[in-house]
Design an enzyme around this catalytic site. Structure first.
Site, PDB file in Angstrom:
ATOM      1  N   LYS A   1       2.982 -15.362   2.410  1.00 35.78           N
ATOM      2  CA  LYS A   1       2.945 -16.119   1.156  1.00 35.78           C
ATOM      3  C   LYS A   1       4.381 -16.424   0.758  1.00 35.78           C
ATOM      4  O   LYS A   1       4.855 -16.049  -0.318  1.00 35.78           O
ATOM      5  CB  LYS A   1       2.197 -15.274   0.104  1.00 35.78           C
TER       6      LYS A   1
ATOM      7  N   ASP B   1     -11.259  -8.256   7.663  1.00 33.88           N
ATOM      8  CA  ASP B   1     -12.658  -8.101   7.238  1.00 33.88           C
ATOM      9  C   ASP B   1     -13.359  -9.462   7.203  1.00 33.88           C
ATOM     10  O   ASP B   1     -14.505  -9.592   7.623  1.00 33.88           O
ATOM     11  CB  ASP B   1     -12.723  -7.473   5.840  1.00 33.88           C
TER      12      ASP B   1
ATOM     13  N   TYR C   1       0.822  -1.215   0.000  1.00 34.89           N
ATOM     14  CA  TYR C   1       0.000   0.000   0.000  1.00 34.89           C
ATOM     15  C   TYR C   1       0.857   1.267   0.000  1.00 34.89           C
ATOM     16  O   TYR C   1       0.390   2.336  -0.361  1.00 34.89           O
ATOM     17  CB  TYR C   1      -0.927   0.030   1.226  1.00 34.89           C
TER      18      TYR C   1
ATOM     19  N   ASP D   1      -3.586 -17.907   1.499  1.00 35.14           N
ATOM     20  CA  ASP D   1      -4.743 -18.564   0.873  1.00 35.14           C
ATOM     21  C   ASP D   1      -5.319 -19.625   1.804  1.00 35.14           C
ATOM     22  O   ASP D   1      -6.539 -19.764   1.961  1.00 35.14           O
ATOM     23  CB  ASP D   1      -4.378 -19.142  -0.497  1.00 35.14           C
TER      24      ASP D   1
ATOM     25  N   ASP E   1      -5.671  -6.586   5.750  1.00 37.05           N
ATOM     26  CA  ASP E   1      -6.845  -5.833   5.313  1.00 37.05           C
ATOM     27  C   ASP E   1      -7.964  -6.822   4.972  1.00 37.05           C
ATOM     28  O   ASP E   1      -9.112  -6.695   5.416  1.00 37.05           O
ATOM     29  CB  ASP E   1      -6.434  -5.007   4.076  1.00 37.05           C
TER      30      ASP E   1
END
Ligand code: NAD
Length: 357
Positions: free
Chosen positions: A192, A252, A142, A224, A248
């Site tokens: 990852k 959620d 980001y 994942d 992020d």
């Protein structure tokens, strides 16, 4: 204890829910003879209307001078047409940056009283869900440079840079391990590393920091798989430690499966200085000013403020128990209403919690 709390009511339902959050927090600390001083400041759309800026200098100064910042929500259709840098949400990003808040803590807790709202199969929900996502907030793809949109050989390309330094990883890892020590002593680091170099460094540094926290159990998952495990069996998680972009998405996901947006608090912390405490949900313009909003996410954010921001765990637990008792007594705002329960508005809900402290 005398403390100054900077209040940022913001927009939409913000002022209504923050009023109830303050009512409950004030009542809880008064029980133990403490007294807080409250300083109100402008942010978001309310600040744009008054000063033409979503984050006036005076707000930053008031936040920095406080012991903790208590924010409700920003945004609304009135300001949707503004340029991105002028929008209310810029106020939020700005204050996080100004206070150096690099750690975002989001608990996802399924209270037995609200099990009916959970989006998972009842046999999975029955095993319980009580986890916290510790997300790095100021680095990663980001913020990484270079970034941009350009044309290469006649074709448009967009690019971003995923980057973490070992210092950034180590400080968020320490937050996660310290948090786990106050809970069930388990951290699952999510990355990852089978594909990304950034993640390989992440895993290495997390393992190094873990040496100072040998009493905490550390496990690792690829992102994942973590996304899948969260819906398959969230009861396996205590603290999930992850970077900005994975966090992020996972925070959620973890919170939405509880089914109760109006119940979810959050905390953002820096290395020093005041932390910022706020509900996860937005300003809910569709129900603003109608006494319909659920103030419990804000009230539970007040509990996080006391525990993490001011080191007052006893008062924090008092608030959490009062919320559970209010729900056990059958009181519900519209968003968590079920057949056979007693419907109440925002003000009444705050009052009911305060009475049960
Ligand atoms: P939202 O969270 O405001 O609302 C989503 C839905 O949930 C709405 O139907 C709303 O009525 C309901 N809801 C939310 N909080 C509730 C509560 N406490 N009690 C009862 N019902 C509640 O998200 P949105 O509609 O996508 O966004 C509205 C505005 O909020 C936008 O301007 C958005 O940018 C902003 N926003 C701000 C924040 C923040 O301040 N941290 C976060 C998300 C969205």
């Amino acid at each position: 204890m005398e403390k100054t709390i900077c209040l940022l009511p913001g927009d939409g339902i913000g002022p209504e829910i923050l009023e109830q959050g303050v009512l409950v927090m004030d009542a809880a600390v008064a029980k133990n003879g403490h007294h807080f001083h409250y300083e109100k400041a402008l942010i978001g759309g309310a600040a744009i209307d008054a000063t033409d800026s979503p984050l006036p200098e005076a707000t930053v100064a008031a936040c920095k001078a406080s012991d903790a910042v208590f924010l409700a929500a920003v945004g609304g259709p009135k300001w949707d047409g503004l340029a991105p840098e002028k929008r209310p949400e810029r106020g939020l990003l700005g204050i996080r940056k100004a206070l150096g808040l690099f750690a975002n803590l989001r608990p996802a807790l399924l209270l037995p009283q609200l099990a009916g709202a959970c989006l998972l199969r009842p046999d999975i929900a029955k095993k319980g869900l009580d986890l916290i996502v510790v997300r790095e907030l100021t680095g990663d793809i980001y913020f990484g440079e270079p970034r941009g949109l350009e044309t290469r050989n006649g074709s448009r390309v967009g690019f971003n840079t995923m980057i973490y330094s070992e210092e950034e990883i180590a400080r968020i890892a320490r937050v996660a391990f310290t948090t786990a020590r106050q809970r069930r002593h388990k951290v699952c680091s999510v990355e990852k590393s089978n594909v990304l170099e950034t993640s390989r460094l992440w895993k290495e540094v997390v393992c190094e920091v873990h040496k100072d926290f040998a009493d905490v159990e550390l496990s690792h998952l690829y992102v994942d798989n973590a996304a899948m495990q969260l819906v398959r069996d969230p009861s396996q998680f205590d603290v999930i430690l992850t970077g900005n972009i994975f966090g992020d998405i996972l925070s959620d996901e973890a919170s939405v499966i509880t089914g109760s947006l109006g119940m979810l608090p959050s905390a953002s912390m820096g290395a020093e200085g005041p932390g910022l405490f706020e509900p996860v949900h937005g300003s809910a313009p569709d129900i603003a000013g109608q006494d319909k909003a659920n103030p419990l996410a804000t009230i539970l954010s007040a509990a996080m403020l006391l525990r993490l921001g001011l080191g007052m765990p006893e008062e924090a637990a008092m608030i959490e128990r009062a919320v559970e008792k209010t729900l056990a007594d059958g009181y519900r705002t519209g968003d968590i209403m079920e057949a056979g329960k007693k419907a109440v508005g925002c003000r009444a809900m705050g009052q009911l919690v305060a009475e049960r402290l």
